[in-house]
Design a protein around this motif. Structure first.
Motif, PDB file in Angstrom:
ATOM      1  N   GLU A 109      -9.005  20.423  -1.978  1.00 13.50           N
ATOM      2  CA  GLU A 109      -8.330  19.828  -0.816  1.00 13.50           C
ATOM      3  C   GLU A 109      -8.432  18.300  -0.844  1.00 13.50           C
ATOM      4  N   GLU A 110      -9.609  17.781  -1.209  1.00 14.76           N
ATOM      5  CA  GLU A 110      -9.766  16.330  -1.310  1.00 14.76           C
ATOM      6  C   GLU A 110      -8.850  15.757  -2.390  1.00 14.76           C
ATOM      7  N   ILE A 111      -8.775  16.449  -3.519  1.00 15.53           N
ATOM      8  CA  ILE A 111      -7.914  15.997  -4.617  1.00 15.53           C
ATOM      9  C   ILE A 111      -6.459  15.994  -4.165  1.00 15.53           C
ATOM     10  N   GLN A 112      -6.050  17.046  -3.463  1.00 13.83           N
ATOM     11  CA  GLN A 112      -4.672  17.124  -2.986  1.00 13.83           C
ATOM     12  C   GLN A 112      -4.347  15.979  -2.036  1.00 13.83           C
ATOM     13  N   GLN A 113      -5.280  15.618  -1.167  1.00  7.44           N
ATOM     14  CA  GLN A 113      -5.054  14.503  -0.237  1.00  7.44           C
ATOM     15  C   GLN A 113      -4.909  13.190  -0.995  1.00  7.44           C
ATOM     16  N   LEU A 114      -5.761  12.985  -2.002  1.00  3.54           N
ATOM     17  CA  LEU A 114      -5.667  11.757  -2.795  1.00  3.54           C
ATOM     18  C   LEU A 114      -4.368  11.713  -3.590  1.00  3.54           C
ATOM     19  N   VAL A 115      -3.956  12.842  -4.126  1.00  3.25           N
ATOM     20  CA  VAL A 115      -2.702  12.892  -4.885  1.00  3.25           C
ATOM     21  C   VAL A 115      -1.537  12.516  -3.971  1.00  3.25           C
ATOM     22  N   LYS A 116      -1.543  13.052  -2.754  1.00  2.00           N
ATOM     23  CA  LYS A 116      -0.498  12.717  -1.784  1.00  2.00           C
ATOM     24  C   LYS A 116      -0.493  11.217  -1.486  1.00  2.00           C
ATOM     25  N   SER A 117      -1.666  10.679  -1.262  1.00  2.00           N
ATOM     26  CA  SER A 117      -1.809   9.253  -0.976  1.00  2.00           C
ATOM     27  C   SER A 117      -1.318   8.419  -2.158  1.00  2.00           C
ATOM     28  N   ASN A 118      -1.678   8.829  -3.365  1.00  2.00           N
ATOM     29  CA  ASN A 118      -1.247   8.114  -4.571  1.00  2.00           C
ATOM     30  C   ASN A 118       0.266   8.187  -4.742  1.00  2.00           C
ATOM     31  N   GLN A 119       0.860   9.327  -4.401  1.00  2.00           N
ATOM     32  CA  GLN A 119       2.310   9.447  -4.478  1.00  2.00           C
ATOM     33  C   GLN A 119       2.985   8.464  -3.524  1.00  2.00           C
ATOM     34  N   GLU A 120       2.411   8.299  -2.339  1.00  2.00           N
ATOM     35  CA  GLU A 120       2.959   7.341  -1.374  1.00  2.00           C
ATOM     36  C   GLU A 120       2.845   5.911  -1.904  1.00  2.00           C
ATOM     37  N   LEU A 121       1.720   5.609  -2.533  1.00  2.00           N
ATOM     38  CA  LEU A 121       1.554   4.274  -3.129  1.00  2.00           C
ATOM     39  C   LEU A 121       2.599   4.023  -4.217  1.00  2.00           C
ATOM     40  N   ILE A 122       2.862   5.042  -5.019  1.00  2.00           N
ATOM     41  CA  ILE A 122       3.863   4.911  -6.082  1.00  2.00           C
ATOM     42  C   ILE A 122       5.250   4.699  -5.478  1.00  2.00           C
ATOM     43  N   LYS A 123       5.566   5.433  -4.424  1.00  2.00           N
ATOM     44  CA  LYS A 123       6.863   5.262  -3.758  1.00  2.00           C
ATOM     45  C   LYS A 123       7.005   3.844  -3.207  1.00  2.00           C
ATOM     46  N   LEU A 124       5.942   3.342  -2.596  1.00  2.00           N
ATOM     47  CA  LEU A 124       5.980   1.983  -2.060  1.00  2.00           C
ATOM     48  C   LEU A 124       6.171   0.963  -3.175  1.00  2.00           C
ATOM     49  N   SER A 125       5.471   1.175  -4.279  1.00  2.00           N
ATOM     50  CA  SER A 125       5.611   0.266  -5.418  1.00  2.00           C
ATOM     51  C   SER A 125       7.032   0.274  -5.954  1.00  2.00           C
ATOM     52  N   LEU A 126       7.616   1.460  -6.073  1.00  2.00           N
ATOM     53  CA  LEU A 126       8.995   1.558  -6.553  1.00  2.00           C
ATOM     54  C   LEU A 126       9.969   0.890  -5.588  1.00  2.00           C
ATOM     55  N   SER A 127       9.743   1.074  -4.304  1.00  2.00           N
ATOM     56  CA  SER A 127      10.603   0.422  -3.305  1.00  2.00           C
ATOM     57  C   SER A 127      10.522  -1.083  -3.434  1.00  2.00           C
ATOM     58  N   TYR A 128       9.313  -1.586  -3.630  1.00  2.00           N
ATOM     59  CA  TYR A 128       9.126  -3.022  -3.782  1.00  2.00           C
ATOM     60  C   TYR A 128       9.828  -3.538  -5.036  1.00  2.00           C
TER      61      TYR A 128
END
Length: 161
Positions: A109-128
């Motif tokens: 569950e902790e890994i899944q939460q971090l993966v989700k968070s990392n995916q959001e960071l990647i999306k933000l980076s791509l948007s930028y």
């Protein structure tokens, strides 16, 4: 070693690898924040190796559970540790497996939460990056006829154009 001991040992190995994967996901998050592409590639390679190891251990665990069910003349549809726990009579064995299963569940569950968070960071980076490219790329006048000419300009990196 008896089959139940092998199952417990496999779960312990899975716990160790999942803990490493959790640490790696935390490191990946820092790498994403810092924007270090070279280090990100290294982390991704390590991550794929750990995921491969987890897959192999999961296959072993499934085989071991089936073997244990066969040895104890338990129903053949038993395939998960939780199924196995329900069928055990020995409280010590039961509690040991329950503890390992719970630890593994918490880690996943902790890994899944971090993966989700990392995916959001990647999306933000791509948007930028897309925003930055949009600012830096000059617009050229449209050439020719058709829908492009009605815009008055064309962006060379615009995939929709």
């Amino acid at each position: 070693m008896e089959t139940l001991g092998k199952i417990k040992q496999t779960l312990e190995k899975m716990l160790v690898i999942h803990k490493r994967l959790l640490d790696l996901e935390k490191e990946k998050q820092m790498v994403l924040v810092n924007g270090d592409a070279k280090l990100l590639q290294n982390v991704i390679n390590q991550e794929s190796t750990l995921v491969e190891q987890i897959g192999k251990l999961e296959g072993e665990r499934q085989q071991q559970v089936k073997q244990f069910a066969s040895e104890k003349k338990l129903p053949s549809q038993i395939s998960t540790v939780n199924d196995l726990i329900r069928c055990l009579d020995n409280q010590e064995e039961k509690s040991s497996l329950i503890q390992s299963a719970q630890q593994l569940t918490v880690l996943v569950e902790e890994i899944q939460q971090l993966v989700k968070s990392n995916q959001e960071l990647i999306k933000l980076s791509l948007s930028y990056v897309q925003y930055s490219m949009g600012i830096l790329i000059q617009r050229e006048p449209a050439i020719g006829y058709g829908p492009r000419s009605s815009k008055g300009h064309v962006n060379f990196l615009d995939a929709k154009a």
